[in-house]
Design a protein around this motif. Structure first.
Motif, mmCIF file in Angstrom:
data_model
loop_
_atom_site.group_PDB
_atom_site.id
_atom_site.type_symbol
_atom_site.label_atom_id
_atom_site.label_comp_id
_atom_site.label_asym_id
_atom_site.label_seq_id
_atom_site.Cartn_x
_atom_site.Cartn_y
_atom_site.Cartn_z
ATOM 1 N N CYS A 1 -2.889 -12.700 -8.438
ATOM 2 C CA CYS A 1 -3.148 -11.581 -7.520
ATOM 3 C C CYS A 1 -4.140 -12.012 -6.432
ATOM 4 O O CYS A 1 -3.953 -11.714 -5.251
ATOM 5 C CB CYS A 1 -3.711 -10.377 -8.277
ATOM 6 N N ALA B 1 -1.395 -6.243 -7.568
ATOM 7 C CA ALA B 1 -1.443 -5.952 -8.992
ATOM 8 C C ALA B 1 -0.265 -6.623 -9.659
ATOM 9 O O ALA B 1 0.773 -6.840 -9.031
ATOM 10 C CB ALA B 1 -1.394 -4.446 -9.238
ATOM 11 N N SER C 1 2.012 -6.232 -13.111
ATOM 12 C CA SER C 1 2.287 -5.422 -14.300
ATOM 13 C C SER C 1 3.455 -5.986 -15.070
ATOM 14 O O SER C 1 4.388 -6.538 -14.493
ATOM 15 C CB SER C 1 2.617 -3.985 -13.902
ATOM 16 N N THR D 1 -0.425 -2.911 -17.025
ATOM 17 C CA THR D 1 -0.934 -3.579 -15.834
ATOM 18 C C THR D 1 -1.891 -4.669 -16.292
ATOM 19 O O THR D 1 -2.930 -4.382 -16.875
ATOM 20 C CB THR D 1 -1.651 -2.569 -14.915
ATOM 21 N N TRP E 1 -3.353 -6.947 -14.295
ATOM 22 C CA TRP E 1 -4.464 -7.095 -13.370
ATOM 23 C C TRP E 1 -4.215 -6.289 -12.101
ATOM 24 O O TRP E 1 -3.091 -6.200 -11.644
ATOM 25 C CB TRP E 1 -4.665 -8.572 -12.997
ATOM 26 N N ALA E 2 -5.269 -5.699 -11.578
ATOM 27 C CA ALA E 2 -5.210 -5.056 -10.268
ATOM 28 C C ALA E 2 -6.471 -5.497 -9.539
ATOM 29 O O ALA E 2 -7.555 -5.489 -10.129
ATOM 30 C CB ALA E 2 -5.167 -3.544 -10.410
ATOM 31 N N ALA F 1 -5.075 -0.560 -5.888
ATOM 32 C CA ALA F 1 -3.935 -1.253 -6.516
ATOM 33 C C ALA F 1 -3.663 -0.654 -7.893
ATOM 34 O O ALA F 1 -2.508 -0.493 -8.302
ATOM 35 C CB ALA F 1 -4.221 -2.747 -6.627
ATOM 36 N N GLU F 2 -4.740 -0.273 -8.581
ATOM 37 C CA GLU F 2 -4.600 0.303 -9.908
ATOM 38 C C GLU F 2 -3.938 1.690 -9.833
ATOM 39 O O GLU F 2 -3.058 2.007 -10.633
ATOM 40 C CB GLU F 2 -5.995 0.416 -10.541
ATOM 41 N N GLU G 1 -0.186 1.420 -9.359
ATOM 42 C CA GLU G 1 0.541 1.094 -10.591
ATOM 43 C C GLU G 1 0.629 2.330 -11.488
ATOM 44 O O GLU G 1 1.701 2.663 -11.987
ATOM 45 C CB GLU G 1 -0.153 -0.044 -11.349
#
Lengths: 260, 238
Positions: free
Chosen positions: B29, B42, B44, B54, B56-57, B62-63, B66
């Motif tokens: 990312c 991100a 997922s 997920t 990673w964001a 970005a979180e 998702e």
């Protein structure tokens, strides 16, 4: 094959390809048809098609037989050979007899001798704006040059393949070539995975498994890659595919119609 | 042909150093945010129908993107995962996009200032491993060079994740098994073994890799034996 008979077959092949290109078509099935046409219409025993992926590495996307696929793989593995040279130079490479070229591609030629299936190779570039995006390769068991008319026809078929790859989704959305290639190559992986599933389930060889997969996709009017995905995720069972091969209609409703 | 893009080069430069899935996703990312004209990314996993996670964001926005998609079961990354084809949205506020994702487009507009979204599937043949999602506040597409880079990076990321997930103990060396991307036998054998063991394609690959490791053989040689029916996987074999 007699001249007029071949001409008829040729026109039929091009009409079929043209039909495919205007409909909502399946690029893998198209490339598969193309290598099939090459093997039947041209003076070749087998044919294979290589495309470059997003990391510029060549990968096999269609082959008329496991032997033809092996020939492509041997070159990829040796990182040398007529097909790779054709791709790198974007020009045709013809080898009438591989036994005469042991020093040009030493690793590849030694490997080919071990396999013993083919003696001559004719590689034609899939060209786009002066660059090659892949190569169409014709293999023959006997040594000898390919007639000029066959080379010209082979190049025409290679051009159809290029157009087919470019058109498939560009028609619908303006996307770049690499994405189309990537999707096509991924479909190829899915198809190989599905061939394995069928070979195990139905106790058959890979060529036969591919045949079953292809017939089912054609009869159900589904994309080959979609059928492959359904097979790998075990959403469609072997018996349904076998039924298609025996000529009974499949039940395609669960897998979604061709075209999204 | 063009040179490899900066993100792909960065990814290929990662040394296999025991990073777990999350750490790997974080690096992928971050490489995208640094190398492409995007504000966040991100990664997922959307495997096995409903299992979504997920990994990673890069930031809270970005979180949120998702979370929204998973909650609404609609959006660019869901489409990318389902079709295996990248989904590029230069401007989510454009009419054509609001029609395509009526609920998602409105929700994104209400909660974030995101305009452009790019979802790249992490695909291994029939198997979708997950999606790499990129977003930007300013509308507009990726340049062709950026897009090529993003595609190659997603392809590389897919192999890296697959490598991780079929080799959790990091036992088998080299982070991208080049044979994996190319060899028909490996894919065919994966299909055969998944039937033999009644497991997923990923698990079948993991079992073949473990077998190759234990017997000090190459994966491709094990695959060839499977295809030639010299080797059949059973529940209780090592």
């Amino acid at each position: 094959m007699g001249g007029s008979e071949r001409e008829q077959q040729l026109s039929r092949a091009f009409v079929a390809l043209a039909d495919t290109l205007v409909a909502d078509y399946d690029v893998i099935a198209l490339l598969d048809q193309l290598v099939g046409h090459c093997a039947t219409l041209l003076d070749a025993d087998a044919a294979g098609l290589l495309l470059a992926d997003s990391r510029r590495e060549l990968r096999v996307v269609a082959a008329t037989s496991e032997d033809a696929e092996l020939m492509e793989l041997l070159q990829l593995q040796a990182d040398e050979g007529p097909c790779l040279e054709c791709y790198r130079t974007a020009a045709p490479v013809s080898v009438a007899d591989l036994a005469d070229t042991p020093t040009r591609w030493p690793v590849f030629c030694a490997a080919v001798e071990d396999v013993g299936a083919f003696r001559s190779v004719h590689a034609l570039p899939l060209r786009l704006r002066g660059e090659a995006i892949g190569a169409l390769n014709l293999f023959r068991a006997a040594p000898g040059p390919l007639p000029g008319a066959d080379l010209a026809l082979g190049q025409a078929l290679a051009d159809v393949a290029t157009i087919g790859i470019l058109q498939e989704r560009a028609i619908r959305r303006g996307e770049v070539l690499t994405e189309q290639l990537q999707v096509a190559l991924n479909s190829r992986v899915a198809i190989e995975q599905a061939k394995g599933v069928l070979a195990q389930l139905l106790d058959m060889g890979m060529d036969e498994a591919f045949d079953v997969l292809r017939r089912y996709a054609r009869q159900a009017n589904l994309r080959l890659a979609d059928v492959a995905r359904a097979v790998v995720s075990r959403e469609v069972d072997g018996d349904a595919l076998l039924a298609a091969r025996r000529g009974r209609g499949p039940q395609p409703s669960e897998h979604g119609r061709r075209g999204r | 042909m063009n040179e490899l893009g900066p993100v792909t080069r960065e990814l290929l430069g990662f040394v296999r150093d025991g990073a777990d899935d999350k750490a790997l996703a974080a690096r992928i990312c971050q490489a995208c945010v640094t190398g492409l004209d995007v504000d966040g990314a991100a990664l997922s996993l959307l495997t096995a129908t409903d299992a979504r996670q997920t990994l990673w964001a890069t930031d809270p926005v970005a979180e949120v993107l998702e979370d929204l998609q998973f909650t609404l079961n609609e959006g660019v990354c869901m489409d990318a995962a389902r079709t295996g084809i990248p989904v590029l949205v230069p401007d989510l506020r454009h009419h054509a996009e609001t029609v395509r994702w009526p609920v998602f487009a409105v929700a994104v507009g209400e909660r974030t200032a995101v305009a452009a979204l790019f979802a790249l599937p992490l695909q291994w043949g029939a198997v979708n491993l997950g999606v790499l999602d990129l977003y930007r506040f300013v509308p507009g597409g990726l340049s062709e060079a950026q897009y090529l880079d993003a595609l190659a990076a997603a392809d590389t990321a897919a192999l890296m994740l697959l490598d991780h997930r079929t080799d959790p103990g990091n036992r088998f060396g080299g982070f991208i098994d080049h044979a994996l991307g190319h060899r028909a036998e490996v894919h065919q054998a994966t299909g055969m073994v998944l039937v033999q063991l009644a497991v997923s394609a990923e698990d079948a690959l993991a079992r073949m890799r473990a077998h190759a490791f234990v017997h000090r053989r190459l994966l491709v040689d094990v695959a060839r034996d499977v295809v030639a029916r010299r080797l059949v996987f059973t529940e209780d074999m090592s």
